[in-house]
Design an enzyme around this catalytic site. Structure first.
Site, PDB file in Angstrom:
ATOM      1  N   CYS A  15      39.728   8.512  33.461  1.00  0.00           N
ATOM      2  CA  CYS A  15      38.658   8.844  32.505  1.00  0.00           C
ATOM      3  C   CYS A  15      39.079  10.120  31.790  1.00  0.00           C
ATOM      4  O   CYS A  15      38.421  11.158  31.880  1.00  0.00           O
ATOM      5  CB  CYS A  15      37.321   9.032  33.210  1.00  0.00           C
ATOM      6  SG  CYS A  15      36.795   7.630  34.217  1.00  0.00           S
ATOM      7  N   ALA A  16      40.184  10.043  31.069  1.00  0.00           N
ATOM      8  CA  ALA A  16      40.849  11.242  30.567  1.00  0.00           C
ATOM      9  C   ALA A  16      40.078  11.955  29.478  1.00  0.00           C
ATOM     10  O   ALA A  16      40.222  13.166  29.300  1.00  0.00           O
ATOM     11  CB  ALA A  16      42.242  10.873  30.055  1.00  0.00           C
ATOM     12  N   GLY A  17      39.255  11.224  28.715  1.00  0.00           N
ATOM     13  CA  GLY A  17      38.554  11.863  27.617  1.00  0.00           C
ATOM     14  C   GLY A  17      39.537  12.500  26.654  1.00  0.00           C
ATOM     15  O   GLY A  17      40.552  11.926  26.276  1.00  0.00           O
ATOM     16  N   GLY A  65      41.353  15.001  27.407  1.00  0.00           N
ATOM     17  CA  GLY A  65      42.571  15.340  28.122  1.00  0.00           C
ATOM     18  C   GLY A  65      42.691  16.712  28.737  1.00  0.00           C
ATOM     19  O   GLY A  65      43.796  17.113  29.096  1.00  0.00           O
ATOM     20  N   GLY A  66      41.602  17.433  28.918  1.00  0.00           N
ATOM     21  CA  GLY A  66      41.710  18.751  29.526  1.00  0.00           C
ATOM     22  C   GLY A  66      42.357  18.722  30.895  1.00  0.00           C
ATOM     23  O   GLY A  66      43.259  19.518  31.198  1.00  0.00           O
ATOM     24  N   LYS A  67      41.934  17.796  31.738  1.00  0.00           N
ATOM     25  CA  LYS A  67      42.508  17.707  33.085  1.00  0.00           C
ATOM     26  C   LYS A  67      43.871  17.017  33.059  1.00  0.00           C
ATOM     27  O   LYS A  67      44.712  17.269  33.932  1.00  0.00           O
ATOM     28  CB  LYS A  67      41.543  16.993  34.020  1.00  0.00           C
ATOM     29  CG  LYS A  67      40.254  17.767  34.249  1.00  0.00           C
ATOM     30  CD  LYS A  67      39.336  17.053  35.216  1.00  0.00           C
ATOM     31  CE  LYS A  67      37.980  17.736  35.229  1.00  0.00           C
ATOM     32  NZ  LYS A  67      37.281  17.628  33.913  1.00  0.00           N
ATOM     33  N   ASP A  75      37.200  11.496  36.682  1.00  0.00           N
ATOM     34  CA  ASP A  75      36.170  12.426  36.202  1.00  0.00           C
ATOM     35  C   ASP A  75      35.225  11.590  35.351  1.00  0.00           C
ATOM     36  O   ASP A  75      35.368  11.493  34.134  1.00  0.00           O
ATOM     37  CB  ASP A  75      36.811  13.548  35.389  1.00  0.00           C
ATOM     38  CG  ASP A  75      35.796  14.584  34.917  1.00  0.00           C
ATOM     39  OD1 ASP A  75      34.635  14.528  35.369  1.00  0.00           O
ATOM     40  OD2 ASP A  75      36.158  15.432  34.084  1.00  0.00           O
ATOM     41  N   CYS A  80      30.605  16.312  36.165  1.00  0.00           N
ATOM     42  CA  CYS A  80      30.038  17.592  35.739  1.00  0.00           C
ATOM     43  C   CYS A  80      28.521  17.462  35.806  1.00  0.00           C
ATOM     44  O   CYS A  80      27.809  17.646  34.821  1.00  0.00           O
ATOM     45  CB  CYS A  80      30.525  17.982  34.341  1.00  0.00           C
ATOM     46  SG  CYS A  80      30.243  16.730  33.075  1.00  0.00           S
TER      47      CYS A  80
END
Length: 430
Positions: free
Chosen positions: A236-238, A240-242, A306, A359
């Protein structure tokens, strides 16, 4: 700008936020872009007034409700217990750039505002009543303090990109730039700046040496313990922060796959990878999830989930979002999270690790989902935090139990939950 003009601008922005259901920071930024006449002090004063209203929205809604009036953007702004009616009348004189005069109905409502002594928890905590009940389940005796912290201003946390530099060098450069900064209490990669700064104008950001990322998100990423040479999936990279954090942990060695079902968010990851100097990431388009699951089933060393959630842990950054959260949507969110957990579980090799993160501060999305996963996936066991961290996190407050629950009051971070699970069976231990 005069005080009356600043007030008019604040009312205009509040109305846009409520009418458009738009993010406050976006609406404020749009107003600043189109209001070339406003100086730096004016822009700051208007933004501060808008956020002061949003952070006290619960009390203001309750006051208007108790006064028997219909809530409007103007009344939301005027329902400030510290400002008497005659001050609003002076500011709203109908002159150029000032708000229209106070109406008789508005004056009547403001004259009936109640004392705050009897305000209920939901109003004091700035939450819809049904959400306040859910949050109280999570925090118990600490509810008032946690809600106060959740309603405060969040600092700016940065993650140092260890592919390019280290924390000491970044701190030195920030101080040379006149920016007050300190290390984060728990994350070895984090730097905290108490006041907002324009990162896009800073060479450290433009050169990919730092990324904005709350310390809680950094800790969740570090719980994966991604290592050089491994096969890792951020499912669930979105944006890409993580993913960027995982790539740095892997030192650009091994396979890192980033996937998400929102193509717009995935598209935002590409330039971030280039800026950060990341070379070991394969970015998968939104419609490629089935192929990824088939190709890597049972072969992945580490999976990070995430998952999409209520976002309640980030409400101190987005104070308007709490009033748009619909508890009726929770069942569908939980169903989607469980589907993602099942997908992630398929990927993990025997001995590999799955990390579930949100979160969120809502128990149903956090501990209860971890319980559900263990009850329905007997091939996995909970991994103790002390073992999961390895040498990455040595603070004893972070190493007890099997679940990481971070809160604004106790840890000074966003609200965040994470739990690590090992797939049992043959293979190298995670």
């Amino acid at each position: 700008m005069t005080p009356a003009a600043r007030l008019a601008a604040s009312i205009e922005i509040i109305a846009e936020i409520l009418d458009r259901a738009a993010a406050a920071d976006r609406v404020v930024a749009e107003w600043q872009r189109r209001s070339r006449y406003a100086g730096a002090k004016d822009r700051r004063a208007v933004a501060e007034q808008v956020y002061a209203v949003l952070r006290e929205q619960g009390m203001r809604r309750w006051r208007v409700q108790q006064a028997g009036a219909e809530l409007t953007p103007r009344l939301l702004v005027f329902a400030d217990a510290a400002t008497p009616l005659h001050v609003w009348r002076q500011l709203c004189d109908g002159s150029r750039y000032a708000p229209p005069p106070i109406s008789e109905d508005e004056a009547a409502a403001l004259s009936r505002l109640p004392s705050d002594e009897d305000a209920p928890l939901w109003a004091r905590g700035n939450l819809p009543p049904s959400v306040a009940e859910m949050v109280q389940r999570a925090f118990g005796a600490d509810t008032e303090m946690e809600l106060a912290a959740l309603n405060g201003r969040a600092p700016l946390d940065l993650r140092v990109n260890t592919l390019k530099t280290n924390r000491a060098i970044v701190l030195e450069q920030l101080q040379a730039d006149g920016i007050t900064a300190a290390i984060t209490p728990f994350s070895p990669l984090g730097i905290r700046i108490p006041e907002r700064v324009r990162l896009e104008m800073n060479d450290l950001y433009r050169d990919g040496l730092i990324e904005p990322q709350d310390e809680a998100a950094q800790l969740a990423g570090l719980l994966v313990d991604a290592r050089p040479g491994e096969v890792v999936v951020d499912l669930c990279a979105g944006a890409g922060g993580k993913t960027l954090l995982l790539a740095a942990c892997m030192r650009n060695q091994g396979e890192l796959h980033a996937a998400d079902n929102d193509q717009r968010r995935i598209d935002r990851l590409i330039p971030r990878l280039e800026r950060a100097g990341v070379r070991n990431v394969t970015v998968h388009p939104a419609d490629a999830m089935p192929d990824l699951l088939r190709k890597l089933e049972g072969q992945v060393d580490r999976v990070l989930l995430d998952v999409p959630c209520s976002g309640s842990g980030t409400w101190r950054r987005n104070p308007e979002a709490r009033w748009r959260y619909d508890p009726a949507s929770l069942d569908e969110v939980l169903r989607r999270q469980r589907g993602l957990l099942a997908d992630g579980a398929r990927l993990v090799r025997p001995g590999g690790r799955l990390v579930y993160a949100t979160c969120s501060i809502l128990p149903a999305e956090n501990g209860e989902q971890a319980d559900w996963f263990l009850n329905h996936h007997g091939e996995f066991t909970a991994l103790p935090l002390a073992e999961a961290w390895g040498a990455a996190i040595t603070d004893s407050r972070m190493r007890s139990g099997t679940r990481l629950s971070l809160t604004p009051y106790r840890h000074g971070t966003d609200g965040f939950f994470a739990a690590a699970f090992r797939r049992t069976g043959a293979g190298v231990a995670a």
